[in-house]
Structure formats: C-alpha cells, structure tokens
Design a protein around this motif. Sequence first.
Motif, PDB file in Angstrom:
ATOM      1  N   GLU A  27       9.255 -87.820 -29.845  1.00 15.51           N
ATOM      2  CA  GLU A  27      10.534 -87.970 -28.858  1.00 15.51           C
ATOM      3  C   GLU A  27       9.908 -87.945 -27.458  1.00 15.51           C
ATOM      4  OE1 GLU A  27      13.363 -88.693 -29.929  1.00 15.51           O
ATOM      5  OE2 GLU A  27      12.738 -88.504 -32.133  1.00 15.51           O
ATOM      6  N   ALA A  28      11.048 -88.493 -26.385  1.00 21.52           N
ATOM      7  CA  ALA A  28      10.519 -88.738 -25.016  1.00 21.52           C
ATOM      8  C   ALA A  28      10.187 -87.265 -24.391  1.00 21.52           C
ATOM      9  CB  ALA A  28      11.476 -89.510 -24.416  1.00 21.52           C
ATOM     10  N   TYR A  29      11.042 -86.506 -24.817  1.00 22.40           N
ATOM     11  CA  TYR A  29      10.648 -85.232 -24.138  1.00 22.40           C
ATOM     12  C   TYR A  29       9.370 -84.546 -24.387  1.00 22.40           C
ATOM     13  CZ  TYR A  29      12.551 -83.163 -28.672  1.00 22.40           C
ATOM     14  OH  TYR A  29      12.433 -82.825 -29.816  1.00 22.40           O
ATOM     15  N   GLU A  30       8.713 -84.808 -25.760  1.00 25.59           N
ATOM     16  CA  GLU A  30       7.553 -84.284 -26.146  1.00 25.59           C
ATOM     17  C   GLU A  30       6.340 -85.235 -25.293  1.00 25.59           C
ATOM     18  OE1 GLU A  30       6.531 -83.556 -30.258  1.00 25.59           O
ATOM     19  OE2 GLU A  30       8.408 -84.941 -30.369  1.00 25.59           O
ATOM     20  N   SER A  31       6.489 -86.437 -25.185  1.00 26.21           N
ATOM     21  CA  SER A  31       5.647 -87.133 -24.310  1.00 26.21           C
ATOM     22  C   SER A  31       5.464 -87.035 -22.620  1.00 26.21           C
ATOM     23  CB  SER A  31       6.062 -88.793 -24.483  1.00 26.21           C
ATOM     24  OG  SER A  31       6.034 -89.107 -25.811  1.00 26.21           O
ATOM     25  N   GLU A  32       6.515 -86.515 -22.543  1.00 20.27           N
ATOM     26  CA  GLU A  32       6.702 -86.516 -20.823  1.00 20.27           C
ATOM     27  C   GLU A  32       5.978 -85.291 -20.482  1.00 20.27           C
ATOM     28  OE1 GLU A  32      10.643 -86.433 -19.173  1.00 20.27           O
ATOM     29  OE2 GLU A  32      10.988 -88.204 -20.096  1.00 20.27           O
ATOM     30  N   VAL A  33       5.624 -84.204 -21.464  1.00 19.59           N
ATOM     31  CA  VAL A  33       4.763 -82.982 -20.934  1.00 19.59           C
ATOM     32  C   VAL A  33       3.293 -83.047 -21.288  1.00 19.59           C
ATOM     33  CG1 VAL A  33       6.749 -81.524 -21.194  1.00 19.59           C
ATOM     34  CG2 VAL A  33       5.585 -81.706 -23.126  1.00 19.59           C
ATOM     35  N   GLN A  34       2.987 -84.383 -22.280  1.00 18.58           N
ATOM     36  CA  GLN A  34       1.701 -84.392 -22.603  1.00 18.58           C
ATOM     37  C   GLN A  34       1.240 -85.781 -22.420  1.00 18.58           C
ATOM     38  OE1 GLN A  34       0.666 -84.293 -26.895  1.00 18.58           O
ATOM     39  NE2 GLN A  34      -1.010 -82.900 -26.296  1.00 18.58           N
ATOM     40  N   GLU A  35       0.218 -85.946 -21.360  1.00 17.30           N
ATOM     41  CA  GLU A  35      -0.020 -87.269 -21.031  1.00 17.30           C
ATOM     42  C   GLU A  35      -0.942 -88.020 -22.167  1.00 17.30           C
ATOM     43  OE1 GLU A  35      -2.951 -88.442 -17.485  1.00 17.30           O
ATOM     44  OE2 GLU A  35      -1.584 -87.165 -17.038  1.00 17.30           O
ATOM     45  N   ALA A  50      14.507 -68.475 -16.192  1.00 16.95           N
ATOM     46  CA  ALA A  50      14.661 -69.661 -14.970  1.00 16.95           C
ATOM     47  C   ALA A  50      14.562 -71.323 -15.779  1.00 16.95           C
ATOM     48  CB  ALA A  50      13.599 -69.633 -13.918  1.00 16.95           C
ATOM     49  N   ALA A  51      13.624 -71.373 -16.823  1.00 20.10           N
ATOM     50  CA  ALA A  51      13.573 -72.673 -17.479  1.00 20.10           C
ATOM     51  C   ALA A  51      14.559 -72.979 -18.440  1.00 20.10           C
ATOM     52  CB  ALA A  51      12.176 -72.631 -18.204  1.00 20.10           C
ATOM     53  N   PHE A  52      15.177 -72.155 -18.965  1.00 18.80           N
ATOM     54  CA  PHE A  52      16.103 -72.334 -20.170  1.00 18.80           C
ATOM     55  C   PHE A  52      17.682 -71.802 -19.726  1.00 18.80           C
ATOM     56  CE2 PHE A  52      11.884 -72.498 -21.872  1.00 18.80           C
ATOM     57  CZ  PHE A  52      11.968 -73.834 -22.149  1.00 18.80           C
ATOM     58  N   GLU A  99      12.261 -78.059 -17.240  1.00 12.81           N
ATOM     59  CA  GLU A  99      12.444 -79.343 -16.450  1.00 12.81           C
ATOM     60  C   GLU A  99      12.752 -80.643 -17.248  1.00 12.81           C
ATOM     61  OE1 GLU A  99       9.284 -79.663 -13.557  1.00 12.81           O
ATOM     62  OE2 GLU A  99      10.150 -77.898 -12.481  1.00 12.81           O
ATOM     63  N   VAL A 100      12.063 -80.724 -18.041  1.00 13.16           N
ATOM     64  CA  VAL A 100      12.154 -81.988 -19.038  1.00 13.16           C
ATOM     65  C   VAL A 100      13.271 -82.015 -20.022  1.00 13.16           C
ATOM     66  CG1 VAL A 100      10.780 -83.145 -21.039  1.00 13.16           C
ATOM     67  CG2 VAL A 100       9.447 -82.350 -19.026  1.00 13.16           C
ATOM     68  N   LEU A 101      13.566 -80.885 -20.316  1.00 17.76           N
ATOM     69  CA  LEU A 101      14.780 -80.856 -21.214  1.00 17.76           C
ATOM     70  C   LEU A 101      16.001 -80.818 -20.708  1.00 17.76           C
ATOM     71  CD1 LEU A 101      14.594 -77.964 -23.842  1.00 17.76           C
ATOM     72  CD2 LEU A 101      14.284 -80.378 -24.054  1.00 17.76           C
ATOM     73  N   ARG A 102      16.164 -80.386 -19.305  1.00 13.92           N
ATOM     74  CA  ARG A 102      17.223 -80.557 -18.476  1.00 13.92           C
ATOM     75  C   ARG A 102      17.335 -82.021 -18.004  1.00 13.92           C
ATOM     76  NH1 ARG A 102      15.230 -75.654 -16.303  1.00 13.92           N
ATOM     77  NH2 ARG A 102      14.500 -76.559 -14.431  1.00 13.92           N
ATOM     78  N   ALA A 103      16.427 -82.415 -17.576  1.00 15.32           N
ATOM     79  CA  ALA A 103      16.392 -84.088 -17.291  1.00 15.32           C
ATOM     80  C   ALA A 103      16.937 -84.758 -18.484  1.00 15.32           C
ATOM     81  CB  ALA A 103      14.890 -84.445 -16.823  1.00 15.32           C
ATOM     82  N   ARG A 104      16.612 -84.278 -19.413  1.00 13.72           N
ATOM     83  CA  ARG A 104      17.201 -85.337 -20.539  1.00 13.72           C
ATOM     84  C   ARG A 104      18.431 -84.681 -21.353  1.00 13.72           C
ATOM     85  NH1 ARG A 104      14.518 -89.304 -22.338  1.00 13.72           N
ATOM     86  NH2 ARG A 104      12.721 -89.910 -21.129  1.00 13.72           N
ATOM     87  N   GLY A 105      19.122 -84.018 -20.560  1.00 12.12           N
ATOM     88  CA  GLY A 105      20.491 -83.332 -21.009  1.00 12.12           C
ATOM     89  C   GLY A 105      20.359 -82.521 -22.482  1.00 12.12           C
ATOM     90  N   LEU A 106      19.162 -81.917 -22.606  1.00 12.25           N
ATOM     91  CA  LEU A 106      18.908 -81.359 -24.000  1.00 12.25           C
ATOM     92  C   LEU A 106      18.714 -79.920 -23.887  1.00 12.25           C
ATOM     93  CD1 LEU A 106      16.302 -83.461 -25.777  1.00 12.25           C
ATOM     94  CD2 LEU A 106      18.708 -83.612 -26.229  1.00 12.25           C
ATOM     95  N   SER A 107      19.301 -79.431 -22.738  1.00  9.71           N
ATOM     96  CA  SER A 107      19.088 -77.903 -22.556  1.00  9.71           C
ATOM     97  C   SER A 107      20.215 -76.991 -23.050  1.00  9.71           C
ATOM     98  CB  SER A 107      18.916 -77.627 -21.066  1.00  9.71           C
ATOM     99  OG  SER A 107      19.941 -78.137 -20.144  1.00  9.71           O
ATOM    100  N   GLY A 108      21.379 -77.787 -23.397  1.00  8.37           N
ATOM    101  CA  GLY A 108      22.640 -77.192 -23.759  1.00  8.37           C
ATOM    102  C   GLY A 108      23.163 -77.952 -24.837  1.00  8.37           C
ATOM    103  N   ALA A 109      22.609 -78.746 -25.587  1.00  6.27           N
ATOM    104  CA  ALA A 109      23.160 -79.372 -26.639  1.00  6.27           C
ATOM    105  C   ALA A 109      22.244 -79.626 -27.768  1.00  6.27           C
ATOM    106  CB  ALA A 109      23.542 -80.819 -26.167  1.00  6.27           C
ATOM    107  N   ALA A 110      22.709 -79.834 -29.178  1.00  6.41           N
ATOM    108  CA  ALA A 110      21.885 -80.050 -30.171  1.00  6.41           C
ATOM    109  C   ALA A 110      20.953 -81.210 -29.982  1.00  6.41           C
ATOM    110  CB  ALA A 110      22.627 -80.186 -31.364  1.00  6.41           C
TER     111      ALA A 110
END
Length: 533
Positions: free
Chosen positions: A442-450, A286-288, A384-395
């Motif tokens: 990277e931003a996707y890391e920061s978003e999952v760790q406050e 579901a996530a990826f 959710e974070v990866l999809r929001a940043r458009g990284l779920s299907g691209a390098a």
Amino acid sequence: MEIYLDANATTAVFPPAQQAALAVMAQGFGNPSSIHGSGLKARAVVDRVRASARRVLDAPTGQLFFTSGATEGIQTSVLSALCELRRRRDAGEPTAQALLYGATEHKAVPQALHHWNVLLGLNLPVLAIPVDRSGRHDLDWLRAHAPTAGLVCTMAANNETGVISDLDGIADILRASPALWLVDGVQALGKLALKLVERRIDYAPFSGHKFYAPKGIGLLYVRAGAPFTPLLTGGGQEGGLRGGTENIAGIAALGAVLQAWEAADVFQTPAALAAHRGQLAAALHAAFPGLVFNAPDALSLPTTLNFAVRGVTSRLLLDLFDAADLRVSGGSACSAAKAEPSYVLQAMGLEEWQTQAAVRLSFGALDSPEFIAAACARLQRCGEVLRARGLSGAAPLDASAAFASLALADDLADSMDVVLDQPAALALLQAQAGGLWVDVREAYESEVQERRGLLANAQAVPLSDLLSAVPQWLALASQVPVVFYCRSGNRSAQAARTLRRLGHASAWSLAGGLAMWSEPSLESADDCLAAAR
C-alpha cells in the motif's frame, strides 16, 4: 537503519556475550563432565556463571541449573509439582482440588498444566485466575481458591503489556496454602527484584535470549526443599537435575551478560529506562491521534508500551512500522502468526477494538538515548504518512475485498507454485526483455521505505488497486515475467496467483519479500544471468 523495538520477543546478543561464546567454542570446548584439563576448564566456566546468576537473582540457596530456556523450565516445574501432587494423593494425604494460573500467563504455562495433568492421571480442574482492568490478579479470588489449590502459576511481569504482578500480595496469600508456586521470571530478568527466597517462590524459570544472551540458554531456580522431578535424565549432568551435556557456549555468553549487569556500567539505569519510556509515549501520542495505552504506566515495566489507535488496525500499523524499519509486534511473538485478538487484553476486559488493534513496543536496557531519539523521529514520520492519507482515524483499505469475485482462496489458487527466490527472480528478469518488478504494498508503506537499487524503478500498484492494472499485464507476451513483491511475500503471492488465473503464465512472487532482499552487486547479477542461461 533498523530500529528494533521488540525486545520482549528477543534481544540482540550482547557483543561481549558473542565473544565469550566464540572463545569457548574455539578454546574451551571441553566437556565439563570430563576430569582432564580441558573438562576442568569447561567446568570452571559453568561454576563461575552459576555463581554470578545466584548473585544477580539473589538466590544464595536452592537449586539453580541451566536449561535450554523458559519453556523447558516451565515444563520441568509443572512436572515436578504435579508429581508431588500425585504422590500426596497416592499416600492418602489431603488432595488438591485445582491447578491455578493467571489468565494473562504466557500460553506455555496453561498448556504445560493441561499436558502433565492428563499424562499423570490427576485430571484436576485447571482454572484461570481472573485479572482486573489493569492486568493484575484478582487477589480476593485467589484467596478464596488458594486453600484447595495444588499449584499456582503467576508471571512476574506480563510479556504483552509489561504489567508487573503483585508478588508480595500473592506471597502473603500462599503462605497459608499448601499450594506450590511457580513464577515465570522471563520478563523480570534484569528488570525486577524477585526476592525468590523471601517470597518462598518454589520454581522460577528464566530465558537468556530475553536479556541479551543467545537463544537456547536459560535457568531454572528451585527453592530448597521444593519437590523436584527431572524432565531430562541421562548422564547425571547439573547434579542430576538436568541430563545432557551443558551448552557451554550459551552458558559463557549468559555469563558475560550477567557480569556486565553486576558491573553496573553498561546497562541503562531504571531512571533512564523510565525516561526513555516517557519519550516514546509522548512521540506515539503526537504521531497518532486517538491512541490509548492498554496498561497503566505506574504498574508496568519501564521497557514496555502496549497501545491501540482507534480506527486503525494493528495489521496496518505493523505493516507501516515494518516498512519504516521499525520492528514492533502485535503481542506475544509466539502468537504473532495468528490473526486473533489479544487474549491478554480480553482477560483484562478491554474494549473489543483495543484487543484487535493492539501493538506492543518494547526496548532494552542497552538501548541508548540516541537510539530512542531516532525511534521517536521514525514514529513521527509514520504518523505523518497516515495523516496525509486520511488513515489515522478510519479503517484501512481491505485489499482482500478486491479479489472476492475471483475466489482466490480455493485450494487450486493456494497450491500454485509462484514463488521465486531473489537469485532466480533476478535471473528471470534479466533473461527476458520487458520483465517487470511490481511493488504491491500500500502507498503508506512505500512512502516510509524508499526503493533502492534494482527496485528503484519498480511499478507501484497497491494490492487494493491490482485489478485496475491487470489489463496492461495481460497485454504482455505470456513469457514476459511479472515479479510482484511486498513486505513479506504473502500479498505478492496473492497478486501472482491472481494474474496466473486471469491468463498470464509468467507471474511470480519474490520469496520472503523485502524482508529477505539484499541489494546484489553487478557481479552477482551477472552470475545469476549466466546461471539462467
């Protein structure tokens, strides 16, 4: 809360095992070779745990003795087998023509084979048994080579994929072969019935830290009548099988785990483990989008999931998961520091993108349904974070490309001493007005760790965007510190060296990154400042 999903690498120590070790260190510290009261008490611990291990492993016959872990057990087994092969050769008996090991074995096995093969002067060909796309040994190949093999090494279950070997099929082939048989039982302990006696397995090493005991304690089973040569000789401990004073604390801890396993009222049942695996698999799917599993569920341990997401590197996923306090790995912990495709998946013939993007998730028999539910929720958040940043299907972004023109990989850059431990970094920033914390994840890391506490107001500049922020830092006075941090300290060191090379003299990297960060109290921060003055 940290969610640890790397149980195939190591497990937490079972609390009763901790207590058993501490009790022995405090009160039962006698040497089991001594004949006075304290020694006899220690000997009783050793004997009791050995008896429990025999029951758990269903090994009423043969030798079973304590080691430091599976690597020692593998070395002892290979040495024993190869000494026997040399004896046969010297006695003019039919000689072996090859040593065989599974192509997906832990590297400790082929390395031990090569080492002792040369050292003992046998110089036999060392051949890898091919595996099919499911990760199981090619039994036709083995059947053709078994008659002339001297030693066959196969693992009970693979540490990266969880694939369970067809031990019955291998046993059937080897019954008509003169070859000795080593089965790496590390991932089987507490998960699989090995039928050591029934299958006529000659050697089976085990490691306690894969099953809730401390590191540094293991077991080696040797079939009754199998040739044996001690790796360690000395004072005759363990019946002369392994010299050196026994690790009583480790043995007692392992005993506590085995006792709980025998009681069958603490560890999750096989049905519960399979249900947990199903929940995690569903959460990952579901996530990826684009996720594939690299090993068939029906042939794998219920505690292991190996997967890849098309278009997303394992490095990105590992950074993301770690930032979310999800502890997973890219494969074997012993090879984690090497950025190489998985040789296990390569041997299985999987596509290149799968071998390069593989991630292993493994849990344990002590993990509760609530723990699994929390893990699933955390995985969903990462997706959710990866999809929001458009990284779920691209390098993902290649941060290193931004620094190519600066030639940062040269010897000078790598030798710059830019690392500060946490107390020194705190003291430096408090002593110099205007100093900055800079988060280069990277931003996707920061978003999952406050960011919390002293890092809450850190400037966020991903490493891939670093050069755009350099002018503002160069405008600072040269003594004003800029302390970069990331997850592990590697990227932040690169950022600090970059700023140094561009002219700012007080650029630093936080040693160990967030992995080593502990939120200091106001008192300790004041102590750091006082020490700096």
